[in-house]
Design an enzyme around this catalytic site. Sequence first.
Site, PDB file in Angstrom:
ATOM      1  N   PRO A  66       8.037  -5.434   4.722  1.00 52.47           N
ATOM      2  CA  PRO A  66       8.081  -6.679   3.622  1.00 52.47           C
ATOM      3  C   PRO A  66       7.905  -7.692   4.011  1.00 52.47           C
ATOM      4  O   PRO A  66       7.367  -9.318   2.889  1.00 52.47           O
ATOM      5  CB  PRO A  66      10.107  -6.245   3.801  1.00 52.47           C
ATOM      6  CG  PRO A  66      10.236  -5.091   4.483  1.00 52.47           C
ATOM      7  CD  PRO A  66       9.489  -5.068   5.124  1.00 52.47           C
ATOM      8  N   THR A  93       2.025  -8.074   3.518  1.00 50.13           N
ATOM      9  CA  THR A  93       1.640 -10.010   3.327  1.00 50.13           C
ATOM     10  C   THR A  93       1.588 -10.531   4.099  1.00 50.13           C
ATOM     11  O   THR A  93       3.459 -11.273   3.745  1.00 50.13           O
ATOM     12  CB  THR A  93       1.445 -10.100   2.007  1.00 50.13           C
ATOM     13  OG1 THR A  93       1.284  -9.659   0.847  1.00 50.13           O
ATOM     14  CG2 THR A  93       1.519 -12.009   1.619  1.00 50.13           C
ATOM     15  N   LYS A 169      -5.665 -13.303   2.283  1.00 49.73           N
ATOM     16  CA  LYS A 169      -4.651 -12.440   0.953  1.00 49.73           C
ATOM     17  C   LYS A 169      -3.264 -13.988   0.437  1.00 49.73           C
ATOM     18  O   LYS A 169      -3.270 -14.053  -0.950  1.00 49.73           O
ATOM     19  CB  LYS A 169      -4.070 -11.723   1.719  1.00 49.73           C
ATOM     20  CG  LYS A 169      -1.846 -10.651   0.775  1.00 49.73           C
ATOM     21  CD  LYS A 169      -3.130 -10.640  -0.399  1.00 49.73           C
ATOM     22  CE  LYS A 169      -2.063 -10.142  -1.569  1.00 49.73           C
ATOM     23  NZ  LYS A 169      -1.037  -9.226  -0.982  1.00 49.73           N
TER      24      LYS A 169
END
Length: 290
Positions: A66, A93, A169
Amino acid sequence: MVRIGFIGLGDMGSQMARHLVDAGHDVRGFDVDDDTLADAVEVGVTPANSSADAVAGAEVVFLSLPDPQTVELVVEELGDSVESGTVVIDTTTSTPSTTNDIADDLAEQRVDVLGAPISGGKHGAAAGTLSVMAGGDEAVYEACTPLFEAFATDCFYVGPEPGHGHAVKLLNNILSYTTLLATSEAVIVGRAAGLDPGLLVDVFSASTGRSSASDDKIPNQVLTGDYDTGFPLSLTEKDVVLFTEFAEELGTPALMGAVTRMLVGFARSSEGDDGDMTRVYDFLERVMLR
């Protein structure tokens, strides 16, 4: 066949693991949620009892977690369970500094790390059409490219530091969220002028205003009433915060990023943590057309 350990089997991770299984690889996975793990077993993943169990004997370990804090905790818990010669691929991420730090720590065990976050959402994960942006040793990236190609159609090597992948990203995500807000605002103003929203996004997509918001999010999620990208506002705000903090660390405070962070935060408060990211349109509509 590659022996793979996979930690984090949510919407994205389970689909990536499924494609790896379909490509003929031996995937042993773990997730703290029993139901999520059970779903992954249905697509061919061998269940593990713990993260350490998942990575035991693995040649490659995928992380799909997460947030950066969870990545740090999992890597710390793994300890010596990751064997020398293993490659750890973090698709979370996360922040560039987190990725570089775990790479430095695992280098002592002769473990290579690729920071290789993904983009394309749950629909791209299901279809195997994700994009990968990977940082780290280029030779390691080249060796792992066939694994990426099991679930991605576009694979990019972006730089020699593992954190380079996560930097790209964050940059991609802020563009995605900012263009969603800007396109939503344009459509709402157009509606106030009596224009058809569907026609507007068609025009934008055929013109210089084109973005994933005009191509997909607004016509396929907002105007249909589906609101089902599979990406909640809680994670959207998390990603925007990571980007603005990254920019501040570099001494380049992001002006548009700050505005996006504020508006996404308001939308999350209005629509709830679990509201789909495309619900920012509804939030803006209420504010602008009240």
